[in-house]
Design a protein around this motif. Structure first.
Motif, PDB file in Angstrom:
ATOM      1  N   GLY A  26       0.555  -1.631   0.473  1.00  0.00           N
ATOM      2  CA  GLY A  26      -0.250  -0.227   0.292  1.00  0.00           C
ATOM      3  C   GLY A  26       0.659   1.040  -0.103  1.00  0.00           C
ATOM      4  O   GLY A  26       0.277   2.248   0.289  1.00  0.00           O
ATOM      5  N   VAL A  27       1.905   1.266  -0.328  1.00  0.00           N
ATOM      6  CA  VAL A  27       2.653   2.192  -0.394  1.00  0.00           C
ATOM      7  C   VAL A  27       3.046   3.408  -1.885  1.00  0.00           C
ATOM      8  O   VAL A  27       2.654   4.105  -2.449  1.00  0.00           O
ATOM      9  N   PHE A  28       2.340   2.516  -2.740  1.00  0.00           N
ATOM     10  CA  PHE A  28       2.002   3.280  -4.021  1.00  0.00           C
ATOM     11  C   PHE A  28       1.298   3.573  -4.055  1.00  0.00           C
ATOM     12  O   PHE A  28      -0.038   2.316  -4.189  1.00  0.00           O
ATOM     13  N   LEU A  29       0.101   4.440  -4.844  1.00  0.00           N
ATOM     14  CA  LEU A  29      -0.507   4.989  -4.852  1.00  0.00           C
ATOM     15  C   LEU A  29      -1.353   4.960  -6.011  1.00  0.00           C
ATOM     16  O   LEU A  29      -2.227   4.316  -6.649  1.00  0.00           O
ATOM     17  N   SER A  30       0.199   4.895  -7.248  1.00  0.00           N
ATOM     18  CA  SER A  30      -0.313   5.728  -8.230  1.00  0.00           C
ATOM     19  C   SER A  30       0.933   6.094  -9.236  1.00  0.00           C
ATOM     20  O   SER A  30       1.588   5.900  -7.919  1.00  0.00           O
ATOM     21  N   TRP A  31       0.856   5.353 -10.533  1.00  0.00           N
ATOM     22  CA  TRP A  31       1.624   5.374 -10.960  1.00  0.00           C
ATOM     23  C   TRP A  31       1.928   5.949 -12.597  1.00  0.00           C
ATOM     24  O   TRP A  31       0.391   5.774 -12.960  1.00  0.00           O
ATOM     25  N   GLU A  32       2.402   6.356 -13.344  1.00  0.00           N
ATOM     26  CA  GLU A  32       2.582   6.778 -14.897  1.00  0.00           C
ATOM     27  C   GLU A  32       4.107   6.062 -15.354  1.00  0.00           C
ATOM     28  O   GLU A  32       4.656   6.601 -14.827  1.00  0.00           O
ATOM     29  N   ILE A  33       3.232   5.368 -16.337  1.00  0.00           N
ATOM     30  CA  ILE A  33       5.417   5.041 -17.074  1.00  0.00           C
ATOM     31  C   ILE A  33       4.487   5.264 -18.113  1.00  0.00           C
ATOM     32  O   ILE A  33       4.284   5.409 -19.406  1.00  0.00           O
ATOM     33  N   ARG A  34       6.241   6.378 -18.803  1.00  0.00           N
ATOM     34  CA  ARG A  34       6.624   6.760 -19.240  1.00  0.00           C
ATOM     35  C   ARG A  34       7.544   6.185 -20.686  1.00  0.00           C
ATOM     36  O   ARG A  34       8.866   5.488 -19.899  1.00  0.00           O
ATOM     37  N   GLU A  35       7.811   5.128 -22.043  1.00  0.00           N
ATOM     38  CA  GLU A  35       8.398   4.913 -22.421  1.00  0.00           C
ATOM     39  C   GLU A  35       9.670   5.933 -22.209  1.00  0.00           C
ATOM     40  O   GLU A  35       9.418   6.985 -22.388  1.00  0.00           O
ATOM     41  N   TRP A  36      11.280   5.992 -21.994  1.00  0.00           N
ATOM     42  CA  TRP A  36      11.977   7.238 -22.064  1.00  0.00           C
ATOM     43  C   TRP A  36      13.596   6.208 -22.577  1.00  0.00           C
ATOM     44  O   TRP A  36      13.659   4.901 -22.609  1.00  0.00           O
ATOM     45  N   ASN A  37      13.488   7.862 -23.529  1.00  0.00           N
ATOM     46  CA  ASN A  37      15.242   7.767 -24.362  1.00  0.00           C
ATOM     47  C   ASN A  37      16.155   8.185 -23.289  1.00  0.00           C
ATOM     48  O   ASN A  37      16.443   9.303 -23.244  1.00  0.00           O
ATOM     49  N   VAL A  38      17.261   7.404 -23.203  1.00  0.00           N
ATOM     50  CA  VAL A  38      19.280   7.421 -22.953  1.00  0.00           C
ATOM     51  C   VAL A  38      19.541   8.699 -23.531  1.00  0.00           C
ATOM     52  O   VAL A  38      20.134   7.961 -24.692  1.00  0.00           O
ATOM     53  N   VAL A  39      19.497   9.981 -23.870  1.00  0.00           N
ATOM     54  CA  VAL A  39      20.543  11.052 -24.412  1.00  0.00           C
ATOM     55  C   VAL A  39      21.856  11.163 -23.958  1.00  0.00           C
ATOM     56  O   VAL A  39      22.595  11.028 -24.577  1.00  0.00           O
ATOM     57  N   ILE A  40      22.048  11.707 -22.167  1.00  0.00           N
ATOM     58  CA  ILE A  40      22.849  11.899 -21.946  1.00  0.00           C
ATOM     59  C   ILE A  40      23.218  11.606 -20.862  1.00  0.00           C
ATOM     60  O   ILE A  40      22.642  11.398 -20.271  1.00  0.00           O
ATOM     61  N   ILE A  41      24.884  10.913 -20.448  1.00  0.00           N
ATOM     62  CA  ILE A  41      24.651  10.339 -19.435  1.00  0.00           C
ATOM     63  C   ILE A  41      25.689  10.760 -18.416  1.00  0.00           C
ATOM     64  O   ILE A  41      26.623  10.457 -19.681  1.00  0.00           O
ATOM     65  N   ASN A  42      26.406  11.278 -17.477  1.00  0.00           N
ATOM     66  CA  ASN A  42      27.117  11.370 -16.651  1.00  0.00           C
ATOM     67  C   ASN A  42      28.154   9.926 -16.536  1.00  0.00           C
ATOM     68  O   ASN A  42      27.565   9.285 -15.352  1.00  0.00           O
ATOM     69  N   GLN A  43      28.937  10.076 -16.948  1.00  0.00           N
ATOM     70  CA  GLN A  43      29.461   8.774 -16.627  1.00  0.00           C
ATOM     71  C   GLN A  43      30.420   8.075 -15.085  1.00  0.00           C
ATOM     72  O   GLN A  43      30.324   7.289 -14.657  1.00  0.00           O
ATOM     73  N   HIS A  44      30.626   9.822 -14.906  1.00  0.00           N
ATOM     74  CA  HIS A  44      31.305  10.153 -13.472  1.00  0.00           C
ATOM     75  C   HIS A  44      29.578   9.726 -12.516  1.00  0.00           C
ATOM     76  O   HIS A  44      30.359   9.109 -11.309  1.00  0.00           O
ATOM     77  N   LEU A  45      28.887   9.274 -12.337  1.00  0.00           N
ATOM     78  CA  LEU A  45      28.009   8.892 -12.148  1.00  0.00           C
ATOM     79  C   LEU A  45      28.270   7.341 -11.587  1.00  0.00           C
ATOM     80  O   LEU A  45      27.474   6.939 -10.193  1.00  0.00           O
ATOM     81  N   LEU A  46      28.079   6.737 -12.638  1.00  0.00           N
ATOM     82  CA  LEU A  46      28.277   4.871 -12.632  1.00  0.00           C
ATOM     83  C   LEU A  46      29.538   4.348 -12.139  1.00  0.00           C
ATOM     84  O   LEU A  46      29.641   3.776 -12.027  1.00  0.00           O
ATOM     85  N   CYS A  47      30.786   5.521 -11.344  1.00  0.00           N
ATOM     86  CA  CYS A  47      31.705   4.561 -10.687  1.00  0.00           C
ATOM     87  C   CYS A  47      31.909   5.196  -9.226  1.00  0.00           C
ATOM     88  O   CYS A  47      32.767   4.764  -8.729  1.00  0.00           O
TER      89      CYS A  47
END
Length: 95
Positions: free
Chosen positions: A73-94
């Motif tokens: 019962g934590v999730f009350l509602s949600w919206e699902i949307r197709e998402w395209n990655v265009v730019i990613i910060n490689q530093h966050l992956l480390c």
């Protein structure tokens, strides 16, 4: 394909706290299976953003409804949307 889910939480902090350990365990399993890209709650714990890897929105719907946060019962509602990655910060992956 990636799908972003914007989720609204219950305002009941006790319900969130009780379900959080099982929810995080579930999400860890999704990461290990390559089904979850990134996730985290919004400030104030009123909801979250989760980005899934799936073939279609129906698979994402299943992943959400099987999440302990949905079941407890934590999730009350949600919206699902197709998402395209265009730019990613490689530093966050480390981290």
């Amino acid at each position: 394909m990636k799908y972003a889910a914007i989720v609204k939480y219950t305002p009941d902090a006790a319900t969130i706290a009780k379900a959080r350990p099982a929810h995080r365990e579930y999400l860890t399993g999704l990461v290990e299976r390559g089904k979850l890209v990134i996730s985290g709650p919004f400030a104030g714990d009123g909801g979250a953003l989760l980005v899934y890897e799936a073939e279609n929105p129906g698979q994402v719907e299943t992943l959400i409804t099987e999440d302990p946060f949905a079941i407890q019962g934590v999730f009350l509602s949600w919206e699902i949307r197709e998402w395209n990655v265009v730019i990613i910060n490689q530093h966050l992956l480390c981290r």
